[in-house]
Design an enzyme around this catalytic site. Structure first.
Site, PDB file in Angstrom:
ATOM      1  N   LYS A 117      23.833 123.052  67.626  1.00  0.00           N
ATOM      2  CA  LYS A 117      24.573 121.821  67.946  1.00  0.00           C
ATOM      3  C   LYS A 117      24.141 120.715  66.987  1.00  0.00           C
ATOM      4  O   LYS A 117      24.967 120.028  66.377  1.00  0.00           O
ATOM      5  CB  LYS A 117      24.252 121.411  69.389  1.00  0.00           C
ATOM      6  N   LYS A 129      13.927 121.145  73.311  1.00  0.00           N
ATOM      7  CA  LYS A 129      14.357 120.761  74.660  1.00  0.00           C
ATOM      8  C   LYS A 129      13.133 120.777  75.562  1.00  0.00           C
ATOM      9  O   LYS A 129      12.165 121.467  75.275  1.00  0.00           O
ATOM     10  CB  LYS A 129      15.373 121.781  75.195  1.00  0.00           C
ATOM     11  N   GLY A 168      17.512 112.100  77.097  1.00  0.00           N
ATOM     12  CA  GLY A 168      17.872 112.478  78.459  1.00  0.00           C
ATOM     13  C   GLY A 168      18.668 113.764  78.541  1.00  0.00           C
ATOM     14  O   GLY A 168      19.128 114.304  77.541  1.00  0.00           O
ATOM     15  N   ASP A 169      18.789 114.253  79.741  1.00  0.00           N
ATOM     16  CA  ASP A 169      19.672 115.365  80.095  1.00  0.00           C
ATOM     17  C   ASP A 169      19.840 115.253  81.618  1.00  0.00           C
ATOM     18  O   ASP A 169      19.673 114.147  82.159  1.00  0.00           O
ATOM     19  CB  ASP A 169      19.047 116.719  79.677  1.00  0.00           C
TER      20      ASP A 169
HETATM   21  P1  NDP Z   1      23.381 113.930  85.134  1.00  0.00           P
HETATM   22  O1  NDP Z   1      22.093 114.202  85.778  1.00  0.00           O
HETATM   23  O2  NDP Z   1      23.767 112.555  84.790  1.00  0.00           O
HETATM   24  O3  NDP Z   1      24.577 114.532  86.014  1.00  0.00           O
HETATM   25  C1  NDP Z   1      24.614 115.875  86.329  1.00  0.00           C
HETATM   26  C2  NDP Z   1      25.859 116.135  87.149  1.00  0.00           C
HETATM   27  O4  NDP Z   1      26.049 117.548  87.268  1.00  0.00           O
HETATM   28  C3  NDP Z   1      25.734 115.615  88.568  1.00  0.00           C
HETATM   29  O5  NDP Z   1      26.988 115.276  89.061  1.00  0.00           O
HETATM   30  C4  NDP Z   1      25.145 116.816  89.295  1.00  0.00           C
HETATM   31  O6  NDP Z   1      25.364 116.829  90.699  1.00  0.00           O
HETATM   32  C5  NDP Z   1      25.897 117.937  88.632  1.00  0.00           C
HETATM   33  N1  NDP Z   1      25.086 119.156  88.741  1.00  0.00           N
HETATM   34  C6  NDP Z   1      23.827 119.343  88.274  1.00  0.00           C
HETATM   35  N2  NDP Z   1      23.382 120.564  88.594  1.00  0.00           N
HETATM   36  C7  NDP Z   1      24.378 121.138  89.276  1.00  0.00           C
HETATM   37  C8  NDP Z   1      24.527 122.403  89.880  1.00  0.00           C
HETATM   38  N3  NDP Z   1      23.541 123.320  89.843  1.00  0.00           N
HETATM   39  N4  NDP Z   1      25.718 122.678  90.476  1.00  0.00           N
HETATM   40  C9  NDP Z   1      26.720 121.748  90.520  1.00  0.00           C
HETATM   41  N5  NDP Z   1      26.623 120.516  89.977  1.00  0.00           N
HETATM   42  C10 NDP Z   1      25.480 120.234  89.362  1.00  0.00           C
HETATM   43  O7  NDP Z   1      23.412 114.888  83.841  1.00  0.00           O
HETATM   44  P2  NDP Z   1      24.338 114.776  82.552  1.00  0.00           P
HETATM   45  O8  NDP Z   1      25.683 114.269  82.900  1.00  0.00           O
HETATM   46  O9  NDP Z   1      23.557 114.121  81.495  1.00  0.00           O
HETATM   47  O10 NDP Z   1      24.437 116.340  82.144  1.00  0.00           O
HETATM   48  C11 NDP Z   1      25.515 117.179  82.552  1.00  0.00           C
HETATM   49  C12 NDP Z   1      25.605 118.366  81.608  1.00  0.00           C
HETATM   50  O11 NDP Z   1      25.857 117.895  80.279  1.00  0.00           O
HETATM   51  C13 NDP Z   1      24.357 119.225  81.487  1.00  0.00           C
HETATM   52  O12 NDP Z   1      24.732 120.559  81.269  1.00  0.00           O
HETATM   53  C14 NDP Z   1      23.662 118.689  80.247  1.00  0.00           C
HETATM   54  O13 NDP Z   1      22.816 119.631  79.655  1.00  0.00           O
HETATM   55  C15 NDP Z   1      24.877 118.408  79.380  1.00  0.00           C
HETATM   56  N6  NDP Z   1      24.702 117.457  78.283  1.00  0.00           N
HETATM   57  C16 NDP Z   1      24.204 116.204  78.497  1.00  0.00           C
HETATM   58  C17 NDP Z   1      24.076 115.324  77.441  1.00  0.00           C
HETATM   59  C18 NDP Z   1      23.598 113.927  77.622  1.00  0.00           C
HETATM   60  O14 NDP Z   1      23.570 113.197  76.632  1.00  0.00           O
HETATM   61  N7  NDP Z   1      23.245 113.486  78.799  1.00  0.00           N
HETATM   62  C19 NDP Z   1      24.434 115.723  76.072  1.00  0.00           C
HETATM   63  C20 NDP Z   1      25.015 117.024  75.967  1.00  0.00           C
HETATM   64  C21 NDP Z   1      25.115 117.847  77.052  1.00  0.00           C
HETATM   65  P3  NDP Z   1      24.129 116.612  91.699  1.00  0.00           P
HETATM   66  O15 NDP Z   1      23.905 115.136  91.697  1.00  0.00           O
HETATM   67  O16 NDP Z   1      24.599 117.153  93.006  1.00  0.00           O
HETATM   68  O17 NDP Z   1      22.976 117.389  91.153  1.00  0.00           O
HETATM   69  O1  2IT Z   2      22.149 118.605  75.425  1.00  0.00           O
HETATM   70  C1  2IT Z   2      22.056 117.588  74.698  1.00  0.00           C
HETATM   71  O2  2IT Z   2      22.535 117.565  73.563  1.00  0.00           O
HETATM   72  C2  2IT Z   2      21.394 116.392  75.237  1.00  0.00           C
HETATM   73  N1  2IT Z   2      20.981 116.423  76.393  1.00  0.00           N
HETATM   74  C3  2IT Z   2      21.202 115.188  74.375  1.00  0.00           C
HETATM   75  C4  2IT Z   2      20.000 115.363  73.485  1.00  0.00           C
HETATM   76  C5  2IT Z   2      19.596 114.142  72.683  1.00  0.00           C
HETATM   77  O3  2IT Z   2      18.567 114.259  72.016  1.00  0.00           O
HETATM   78  O4  2IT Z   2      20.261 113.102  72.707  1.00  0.00           O
END
Ligand code: NDP
Ligand code: 2IT
Length: 448
Positions: A117, A129, A168-169
Site C-alpha cells: 500500500k 503495523k 491510528g487504526d
Molecule cells: P475506527 O475504530 O474509527 O472504526 C471502526 C469501525 O468498524 C467501527 O464502526 C467498529 O464498530 C467497526 N468494527 C470494528 N471491528 C469490527 C468487527 N469485528 N465487526 C464489525 N464491525 C467492526 O477504525 P477506522 O475507521 O480507522 O478503521 C476501519 C478500517 O479501515 C480498518 O480495517 C482499518 O484497518 C482500515 N483503515 C484505516 C485507516 C485509517 O487511517 N484510520 C487507513 C486505512 C485503512 P464497533 O464500534 O462496534 O467496534
Molecule cells: O491501514 C492504514 O493504512 C492505516 N491505518 C493508516 C496508517 C498510517 O500510517 O497513516
C-alpha cells in the site's frame, strides 16, 4: 527447473511450518501469492534473489507487556506489538490498532499489506503495523491515558521520525494519538515527525482525519470513470461508522451519491434518504456512542441487529469500512444479487478469499484495500513532510495532493493490468505494481 508456482508453493509451505497459528497472515499471503505469478515469470531475477521469501519475514517483531492501573485500582496487563515489516523504500510506517482481537497474526497481516500500500502511494515509506489487545470501549479517558502512556513507554525505544512512524487504526484516533505523542515527547523531547494523525496544534496535518474516507472516494471515482460510470446518482452501502466510514459518507454524498447504511459490530442503520455524516460524527466521535442511536435521531432511519451485508436492498456500490473478513462468500453472493457492480475496500482485507472468488465469477469489480484505502497513509506521509519542513499546508493543498495520489494509484494499477493482461483484476494489478517497486529497491540494496 523449478517453476514460479512451485517456488511460491515451497515458500508458502515454509510459512505454514513456521507460523501455523497465524490464519489472517496466511490469508494475506495467499491473496498476494495468487497474483504474483506473472510478475515473477517476467522477472526471474526476483526468484533468484529469493525476494518473496525475504519479504514475508518481517525485518523485526517487537512484543511487549503493557501494565496499567484501571479506575478501580486494579492492575491490568495487555500485550503490545510492533511489526517492522520492510524499510526497503522508507521508514516503517503504519497504524496502531487497539482492539481485543489484536494478536501477532492480525498485526502481521496488516503490516504485510502495508508494505505494498505504502509503495503504491509513490511516497518514501516502508511498511509496519502495531497495536494491542486493549479494548478502548467503555474505558474512561483516564484509563485510556494510563494505558497509552504505558504502551508508549515501551514502544518509544523502537520508533523515530526516520525509523518507524506509527499512526491510528481501529480504536486509535485523535485522543489516543494525543496521549501517545505526549508520552513520547516527555521521554524524548520534541520530535513532531514520530507519529502522524496528531492534533492540529502540535504538528498534525489538515485533512489527515478525512484522508482515508476521502481517498477511498477519489479512488472509486477514478475506477468508475475507467468503466464509463459515475458516482453521481449511485446508491452506496457502507459498513462501519468510524474514522474511515464517516468521511467516506461525507465525500460520497458531496459527489452526488446516496449512502444508505452505516454500521458497527452490533448492527446497522438503513436510511433510503441518505445517511447524514454529521450525525454519525456527533454520535461516534463526540459522544462515543453506538450507531443504533442514529435511528433515535433520524425519523427515516431504521436500526437492525446483525451484519449490513446480510440485508437485502438494491444498490450499486459497496464500501466495506469496518474490519477484515466482514464479507464472506454468501455475503458476496448476496451483494451481487442486490445489483452491486463495484466493491472498494476502505477496511483492510474486508473480503475473504471466497468473497473475492464470487466477485470474479459474478463480474463485480473489486477495488482492493492496498489501493483504495491508501489515502490515510499517503496523507500521513504528507504530515511527515510538513513536520520536516516545519510548515503547515492548507486543507486545499493537502486534499489536492491526496486526490492526485489516489488517481495516480488507480492509473498505475490500470497500467499494470494492461501490461499483464489482467482485465479489471485491480487486486492483482495493485499487488504487482506495489510489489515491483519494493522488489527493485531490494534488488539494488543487496542481500539484507
Ligand atoms: P475506527 O475504530 O474509527 O472504526 C471502526 C469501525 O468498524 C467501527 O464502526 C467498529 O464498530 C467497526 N468494527 C470494528 N471491528 C469490527 C468487527 N469485528 N465487526 C464489525 N464491525 C467492526 O477504525 P477506522 O475507521 O480507522 O478503521 C476501519 C478500517 O479501515 C480498518 O480495517 C482499518 O484497518 C482500515 N483503515 C484505516 C485507516 C485509517 O487511517 N484510520 C487507513 C486505512 C485503512 P464497533 O464500534 O462496534 O467496534
Ligand atoms: O491501514 C492504514 O493504512 C492505516 N491505518 C493508516 C496508517 C498510517 O500510517 O497513516
Amino acid at each position: 527447473m523449478t517453476t514460479v508456482n512451485e517456488y511460491l508453493a515451497s515458500v508458502r509451505a515454509d510459512i505454514v511450518k513456521r507460523d501455523p497459528n497465524q490464519p489472517e497472515f496466511l490469508e494475506a499471503i495467499d491473496n498476494f501469492f495468487k497474483t504474483l505469478t506473472p510478475v515473477l515469470e517476467a522477472h526471474p531475477e526476483y526468484v533468484k534473489a529469493n525476494i518473496v521469501d525475504r519479504l514475508i519475514e518481517p525485518e523485526r517483531v517487537i512484543q511487549f507487556r503493557v501494565p496499567w492501573v484501571d479506575d478501580d485500582g486494579k492492575v491490568q496487563v495487555n500485550r503490545g506489538f510492533r511489526v517492522q515489516f520492510s524499510a526497503a523504500i522508507g521508514p516503517y510506517k503504519g497504524g496502531l490498532r487497539f482492539h481485543p482481537t489484536v494478536n501477532l497474526s492480525i498485526v502481521k497481516f496488516l503490516g504485510f499489506e502495508q508494505i505494498f500500500k505504502n509503495s503504491l502511494t509513490g511516497l518514501p515509506i516502508g511498511g509496519g503495523k502495531g497495536g494491542s489487545d486493549f479494548d478502548p470501549k467503555g474505558k474512561s479517558d483516564n484509563e485510556v491515558m494510563r494505558f497509552t502512556q504505558s504502551f508508549m513507554t515501551e514502544l518509544q525505544k523502537y520508533i523515530g521520525p526516520d525509523l518507524d512512524v506509527p499512526a491510528g487504526d481501529i480504536g486509535v484516533g485523535a485522543r489516543e494519538i494525543g496521549y501517545l505523542y505526549g508520552q513520547y515527547r516527555r521521554l524524548n523531547g520534541y520530535q513532531a515527525g514520530v507519529l502522524t494523525g496528531k492534533g492540529l496544534t502540535f504538528g498534525g496535518s489538515l485533512a489527515r482525519t478525512e484522508a482515508t474516507g476521502f481517498g477511498l472516494l477519489y479512488y472509486t471515482d477514478a475506477l468508475l470513470k475507467a468503466q464509463d460510470m459515475a458516482i453521481k446518482g449511485k446508491k452506496i452501502k457502507i459498513s462501519g461508522s468510524g474514522n474511515v466510514a464517516i468521511y467516506a459518507i461525507q465525500k460520497a454524498t458531496a459527489l452526488g451519491a446516496t449512502v444508505v447504511t452505516a454500521s458497527d459490530s452490533n448492527g446497522f442503520v438503513y436510511d433510503p434518504n441518505g445517511i447524514d455524516y454529521r450525525i454519525v460524527k456527533q454520535i461516534k466521535e463526540v459522544e462515543r456512542g453506538r450507531i443504533k442511536e442514529y435511528a433515535d435521531r433520524v425519523e427515516t432511519a431504521t436500526y437492525y441487529e446483525g451484519s449490513v451485508w446480510d440485508f437485502d436492498t438494491d444498490y450499486d456500490i459497496a464500501l466495506p469500512c469496518a474490519t477484515q473478513n466482514e464479507i464472506d462468500g454468501p455475503k458476496a453472493e448476496r451483494l451481487a444479487k442486490n445489483g452491486a457492480a463495484v466493491v472498494a475496500c476502505g477496511a483492510n482485507m474486508p473480503c475473504t478469499p471466497e468473497a473475492v472468488a464470487v466477485f470474479k465469477k459474478q463480474r463485480v469489480i473489486l477495488g482492493p484495500a492496498k489501493a483504495a484505502n491508501a489515502g490515510g497513509v499517503a496523507v500521513s506521509a504528507l504530515e511527515m513532510s510538513q513536520n520536516s519542513e516545519r510548515l503547515a499546508w492548507t486543507f486545499e493543498e493537502v486534499d489536492n495532493r491526496l486526490k492526485d495520489i489516489m488517481e495516480n494509484i488507480f492509473a498505475e494499477s490500470a497500467a499494470a493490468a494492461e501490461e499483464y493482461d489482467l482485465g479489471t483484476d485491480y487486486l492483482a494489478a495493485a499487488n504487482i505494481a506495489g510489489f515491483t517497486k519494493v522488489a527493485d529497491a531490494m534488488m539494488a540494496q543487496g542481500i539484507i
